[in-house]
Write a protein that holds these residues in place. Structure first.
Motif, short mmCIF file in Angstrom:
data_model
loop_
_atom_site.label_atom_id
_atom_site.label_comp_id
_atom_site.label_asym_id
_atom_site.label_seq_id
_atom_site.Cartn_x
_atom_site.Cartn_y
_atom_site.Cartn_z
N PRO A 680 19.87 14.69 -8.09
CA PRO A 680 18.53 14.56 -7.48
C PRO A 680 17.85 13.26 -7.89
O PRO A 680 18.01 12.77 -9.00
CB PRO A 680 17.78 15.78 -8.05
CG PRO A 680 18.48 16.09 -9.33
CD PRO A 680 19.92 15.75 -9.11
N GLU A 681 17.11 12.71 -6.97
CA GLU A 681 16.30 11.53 -7.24
C GLU A 681 14.84 11.85 -6.98
O GLU A 681 14.52 12.64 -6.08
CB GLU A 681 16.73 10.36 -6.34
CG GLU A 681 18.13 9.84 -6.66
CD GLU A 681 18.47 8.61 -5.85
OE1 GLU A 681 17.62 8.20 -5.02
OE2 GLU A 681 19.57 8.07 -6.01
N THR A 682 13.98 11.26 -7.77
CA THR A 682 12.56 11.48 -7.59
C THR A 682 12.13 10.97 -6.22
O THR A 682 12.56 9.91 -5.77
CB THR A 682 11.76 10.74 -8.68
OG1 THR A 682 12.24 11.15 -9.95
CG2 THR A 682 10.27 11.06 -8.58
N ASN A 683 11.29 11.76 -5.54
CA ASN A 683 10.74 11.35 -4.27
C ASN A 683 10.19 9.93 -4.36
O ASN A 683 9.52 9.58 -5.32
CB ASN A 683 9.62 12.33 -3.88
CG ASN A 683 8.91 11.93 -2.61
OD1 ASN A 683 7.98 11.13 -2.63
ND2 ASN A 683 9.35 12.48 -1.50
N ARG A 684 10.52 9.10 -3.34
CA ARG A 684 10.15 7.68 -3.42
C ARG A 684 8.64 7.49 -3.56
O ARG A 684 8.19 6.64 -4.34
CB ARG A 684 10.65 6.95 -2.16
CG ARG A 684 10.37 5.45 -2.20
CD ARG A 684 11.00 4.75 -1.02
NE ARG A 684 10.77 3.31 -1.10
CZ ARG A 684 9.72 2.71 -0.56
NH1 ARG A 684 8.82 3.43 0.09
NH2 ARG A 684 9.55 1.41 -0.68
N THR A 685 7.87 8.29 -2.83
CA THR A 685 6.42 8.17 -2.94
C THR A 685 5.96 8.52 -4.34
O THR A 685 5.10 7.85 -4.91
CB THR A 685 5.73 9.07 -1.90
OG1 THR A 685 6.17 8.70 -0.60
CG2 THR A 685 4.22 8.93 -1.98
N THR A 686 6.54 9.59 -4.91
CA THR A 686 6.17 9.99 -6.27
C THR A 686 6.56 8.90 -7.25
O THR A 686 5.78 8.53 -8.14
CB THR A 686 6.87 11.31 -6.65
OG1 THR A 686 6.47 12.33 -5.73
CG2 THR A 686 6.51 11.72 -8.06
N ARG A 687 7.78 8.37 -7.11
CA ARG A 687 8.24 7.34 -8.04
C ARG A 687 7.38 6.09 -7.95
O ARG A 687 6.95 5.54 -8.98
CB ARG A 687 9.70 6.99 -7.73
CG ARG A 687 10.32 5.98 -8.72
CD ARG A 687 11.79 5.77 -8.46
NE ARG A 687 12.07 5.17 -7.18
CZ ARG A 687 12.55 5.80 -6.11
NH1 ARG A 687 12.81 7.09 -6.20
NH2 ARG A 687 12.78 5.17 -4.97
N MET A 688 7.10 5.64 -6.74
CA MET A 688 6.28 4.45 -6.58
C MET A 688 4.84 4.71 -7.03
O MET A 688 4.17 3.83 -7.56
CB MET A 688 6.30 3.99 -5.13
CG MET A 688 7.66 3.51 -4.64
SD MET A 688 8.30 2.12 -5.61
CE MET A 688 7.16 0.83 -5.13
N GLY A 689 4.38 5.96 -6.81
CA GLY A 689 3.05 6.30 -7.29
C GLY A 689 2.96 6.23 -8.80
O GLY A 689 1.97 5.73 -9.36
N PHE A 690 4.00 6.72 -9.49
CA PHE A 690 4.03 6.64 -10.94
C PHE A 690 4.10 5.19 -11.41
O PHE A 690 3.45 4.81 -12.39
CB PHE A 690 5.21 7.43 -11.50
CG PHE A 690 4.97 8.91 -11.53
CD1 PHE A 690 3.71 9.44 -11.35
CD2 PHE A 690 6.02 9.80 -11.74
CE1 PHE A 690 3.48 10.81 -11.39
CE2 PHE A 690 5.81 11.16 -11.78
CZ PHE A 690 4.54 11.67 -11.59
N LEU A 691 4.92 4.39 -10.72
CA LEU A 691 5.00 2.97 -11.09
C LEU A 691 3.66 2.28 -10.87
O LEU A 691 3.27 1.40 -11.64
CB LEU A 691 6.10 2.29 -10.28
CG LEU A 691 7.54 2.74 -10.60
CD1 LEU A 691 8.53 2.02 -9.69
CD2 LEU A 691 7.88 2.47 -12.07
N LEU A 692 2.96 2.67 -9.79
CA LEU A 692 1.62 2.12 -9.55
C LEU A 692 0.69 2.50 -10.70
O LEU A 692 -0.05 1.66 -11.23
CB LEU A 692 1.08 2.66 -8.22
CG LEU A 692 -0.39 2.35 -7.90
CD1 LEU A 692 -0.58 0.85 -7.73
CD2 LEU A 692 -0.83 3.10 -6.65
#
Length: 818
Positions: A680-692
């Protein structure tokens, strides 16, 4: 006292500039996130795309609607229904009926999101031939765009085709048009049709058909692919900006309050002098509040201006990064400015409440002290709030583990819990700063020379200074470790579940989204030595508490082959008892007793009552339900697990499987390859949100760290001069200052790691309660980058002002008043 406050602002400008910068940036971040959140509440009205020129579209039932005491509950069906044959017959009497079909296509050299349609639907967009002609044979296609030209032969997962025409590319899709007959073979089920007839007559023809909709005007957009993408984008953006806004607000408030409190604590001698001159405790407090009010108003106003400048840049970034749709823009909402301004002013005033109380209690003799040694750094209020927050974190964790451990795996929980622990640890930090500093500096203190000893003693003596400087580092490391570590740990737990549940030697997956055709399935079952378990993806809906219509992902499988290729995490009952009248559920279901009968709706909306044959553990939430193929009507087979029969050779079976799927383009994976492919990979929106979030936190805490270091270093000019008078060279003093800065960063990093470890330990415990034992995944790379950036900023921000100060003669510096 107002005149004294104004003179103080002018005299101690470095301290107040640091507070001003920290607060204005914090307000700016709050304003930016508020503006982004306000702009993501509404989407523009979308017009029809594929059916912009269609007269009337009739769409089969695609939603399940269940009446409850509090209103109708709605869920999208996993298998939308086709328009009933009887309805189609009545519609054909009214006018021309064109059945629409859509299916994914993969082509060499083509875009990755190609969609196939029958040519007769092209005129409803409308598409018009730019070059070539319409398709006439089964191997002929018309493509949108110029990635393939007429006359070219293209290999696809649907066979090799010849391009005979081009249509202009449209922004909503890349299309491949087949003949109607070929499209019907590739996608036998049609869920919607275009009718060239009067809308009123069409409505009369479909009246009484459950769930069938007649779409006209702007309503035709619901016949387009993914008509809910705008609302889904809004939901994703709301979650992203809500998370970023909450974390940003917390970081801003935390750092600003710490900075303001430290700026007041720096002025103990000044307050002592004022008390000696006759100032009352109340006058001292009013002066401190007046200073905070002036700085708060100016900084909050500046922060709102910066927010207005930064919000459009954030919108551009999220659109360019694919995190938001192209229509996303910052709106004209004003409430984020009011909220940010009020928050900044309140934080500035609250940040000096406790410090002003201590300032008012400063005795006249405080002015006579020459040693900056912090005593009584832990007030009763700090003890009360710090211990209370820590106890709250422990108690809520224990309650969650005993009542609902799955809640600890939800994003809202593992995002909010670190804030509680960060605040608790920061409040209690002075208790551990001195012993932790002595521990970290033990080895350097043993080295020849006095440098290591001075680093240890200076950091340990200035507990308030050390704690204030370590606070931004603590926030950054704790957030990076907790947020990224939580998603990594959860992903590893899901991978662990996949490894433990998959016992098949091979897993075969189809090339397209329409699943395996019957001929390919027959060939797979005929491979010698292969025990085949063909399963389908579907869904099951259940009404809980009489008001909540929940959807659970379901897999349809035949019980015998299923148990041969899959090890289900059964908590009660037996998987082999599954039949057409039963279901396997998990412990998250309200009803999960073996033998109990439950009312459910199948993936196509059919209502049934099934007996619970077995109950699985809840796990990470990936354990859905299992039904038989008869209870998943319309669901195509999208996965085939293959076990080896006794004495079968793995290489021979693999070769037979590859030969069976060669014509359809399927993929044969070993168990290890399947586990890796399905990691599994973290949802892209979630991942980018965390990076933001982490990027903003690192940027803001970095600037605040630099401010605090400059404030702290400028306050130690006389200490540095004393070292010069004692014989230390200028470079020795600068090395000492840099080493102290790195020591304080190390203290903050250790405290941040403690917070991250405690948060991840809570998640690991919850996974254990849910019968998933995995490893704790700490994002060491991200933590290392955060610590390295903080160390660099701290060293530069301390050495630079110290270097400037040391340009003056040591005798002059020693006489400078603080």
């Amino acid at each position: 006292m107002l005149s004294v406050a104004l003179r103080t602002l002018r005299t101690r400008w470095i301290t107040f500039v640091g507070s001003f910068v920290a607060l204005s940036l914090g307000v700016a971040l709050i304003a930016v996130m508020g503006l982004a959140l306000a702009s993501s509440l509404d989407a523009p009205d979308r017009k029809p795309e594929r059916f912009a020129a269609a007269p009337v579209v009739v769409k089969g039932a695609d939603s399940l609607r269940v009446s409850t005491p509090i209103g109708e509950r709605v869920q999208k069906l996993a298998q939308p229904r086709a328009v009933p044959a009887g309805v189609l017959a009545r519609l054909k009497k009214l006018g021309t009926v064109v059945q629409d079909r859509s299916f994914a296509v993969r082509a060499e050299g083509g875009p990755g999101d190609l969609v196939g349609h029958p040519w007769s639907t092209a005129r409803f967009a409308p598409y018009e031939i730019d070059g070539g002609r319409a398709p006439r044979a089964a191997d002929e296609v018309v493509v949108s765009g110029d990635w393939a030209r007429p006359g070219e032969r293209v290999r696809t997962d649907r066979g090799t085709v010849r391009v005979v025409g081009n249509v202009a590319a449209r922004g909503f899709e890349y299309a491949v048009f087949y003949t109607d007959a070929r499209a019907a073979r590739l996608a036998p089920v049609s869920t919607q049709s275009v009718v060239d007839a009067d809308a009123a007559a069409v409505r009369a023809a479909v009246r009484g058909s459950d769930g069938v909709r007649v779409l006209t005007g702007d309503g035709r957009r619901y016949a387009d692919a993914d008509p809910d993408r705008d609302s889904e984008a809004l939901t994703a953006m709301n979650a992203m900006f809500g998370t970023a806004g909450g974390v940003t607000t917390f970081v801003s408030v935390f750092v600003v309050a710490s900075t303001f409190a430290f700026s007041v604590a720096q002025r103990r001698r000044e307050f002592g002098l004022l008390r000696t001159a006759g100032a009352t405790p109340g006058q001292i407090r009013r002066m401190v509040f007046a200073e905070a009010f002036l700085v708060g108003v100016l900084a909050s106003a500046a922060g709102c201006v910066l927010g207005a400048y930064g919000a459009p840049r954030l919108a551009t970034w999220v659109v360019d990064g694919g995190l938001a749709p192209s229509w996303f823009r910052i709106g004209a909402a004003t409430w984020p400015y009011y909220t940010a301004f009020a928050t900044g002013l309140v934080v500035a005033l609250c940040g000096v409440v406790a410090a002003s109380w201590r300032a008012g209690r400063t005795g006249p003799t405080q002015a006579l002290r020459e040693a900056s040694v912090d005593n009584r750094t832990m007030t009763w209020g700090r003890w009360l709030f710090g211990a209370g927050l820590l106890l709250t974190a422990v108690v809520t964790l224990a309650m969650a583990l005993f009542s609902d451990p799955g809640d600890l795996l939800h994003r809202k929980t593992y995002v909010s819990r670190p804030m509680l622990l960060i605040t608790a640890v920061a409040l209690l930090a002075p208790v551990v700063v001195r012993p932790l500093t002595r521990l970290l500096a033990w080895l350097p203190a043993q080295l020849p020379g006095a440098g290591g000893m001075l680093v240890r003693e200076n950091a340990a003596a200035g507990v308030r200074r050390t704690a204030a400087i370590a606070a931004p580092v603590l926030v950054t490391v704790a957030l990076a470790g907790s947020l990224l570590g939580a998603t990594a740990t959860l992903n590893e737990a899901k991978a662990t579940e996949t490894r433990e549940q998959t016992t098949a030697a091979f897993v075969v997956t189809p090339a397209g989204d329409t699943g395996f055709d019957p001929a390919t399935l027959r060939k797979l079952r005929e491979v010698p030595g292969a025990e085949v378990s063909a399963t389908s993806s579907s869904a099951v809906y259940v009404l809980e508490d009489g008001v909540a219509l929940n959807r659970d992902e379901a897999r349809a499988a035949t019980p015998g082959p299923l148990t041969a290729t899959t090890r289900l995490p059964i908590a009660a009952g037996k998987a082999s008892d599954l039949d057409d009248g039963s279901i396997i559920v998990n412990e998250e279901w309200q009803q999960h007793t073996v033998g109990q009968r439950v009312r459910v709706w199948l993936g196509d909306g059919t209502e049934k009552t099934l007996r619970i044959a077995a109950v699985m553990t809840a796990g990470t939430g990936n354990n859905g339900v299992y039904v038989t193929p008869r209870n998943a009507p319309g669901a195509p087979v999208d996965r085939v697990d293959v076990a080896l029969a006794n004495g079968a050779d793995a290489h021979d079976v693999a070769a037979g499987l590859r030969a069976a799927v060669h014509a359809s383009g399927g993929q044969v994976l070993t168990r290890a390859q399947w586990v890796r492919a399905s990691y599994p990979e973290t949802n892209r929106t979630t991942r980018m949100g965390f990076l933001l979030v982490l990027g903003i936190a690192l940027l803001y805490t970095g600037i605040s760290l630099a401010n605090t270091m400059v404030m702290a270093t400028s306050d130690r000019v006389r200490d540095l001069a004393v070292l010069r008078l004692a014989g230390a060279t200028r470079w020795q003093v600068l090395r000492l200052v840099g080493a102290e800065a790195l020591m304080v960063v190390a203290v903050g990093a250790v405290l941040g790691l403690v917070v991250a470890a405690l948060n991840l330990a809570g998640m690991w415990s919850a996974l254990g309660v849910l019968s998933v034992w995995t490893t704790i995944e700490l994002p060491w790379t991200a933590i290392g980058v955060a610590v390295g950036a903080c160390a660099l900023l701290a060293a530069v921000s301390s050495v630079a002002p110290a270097s400037l100060a040391l340009r003056r003669r040591a005798v002059e510096l020693a006489g400078v008043r603080e």
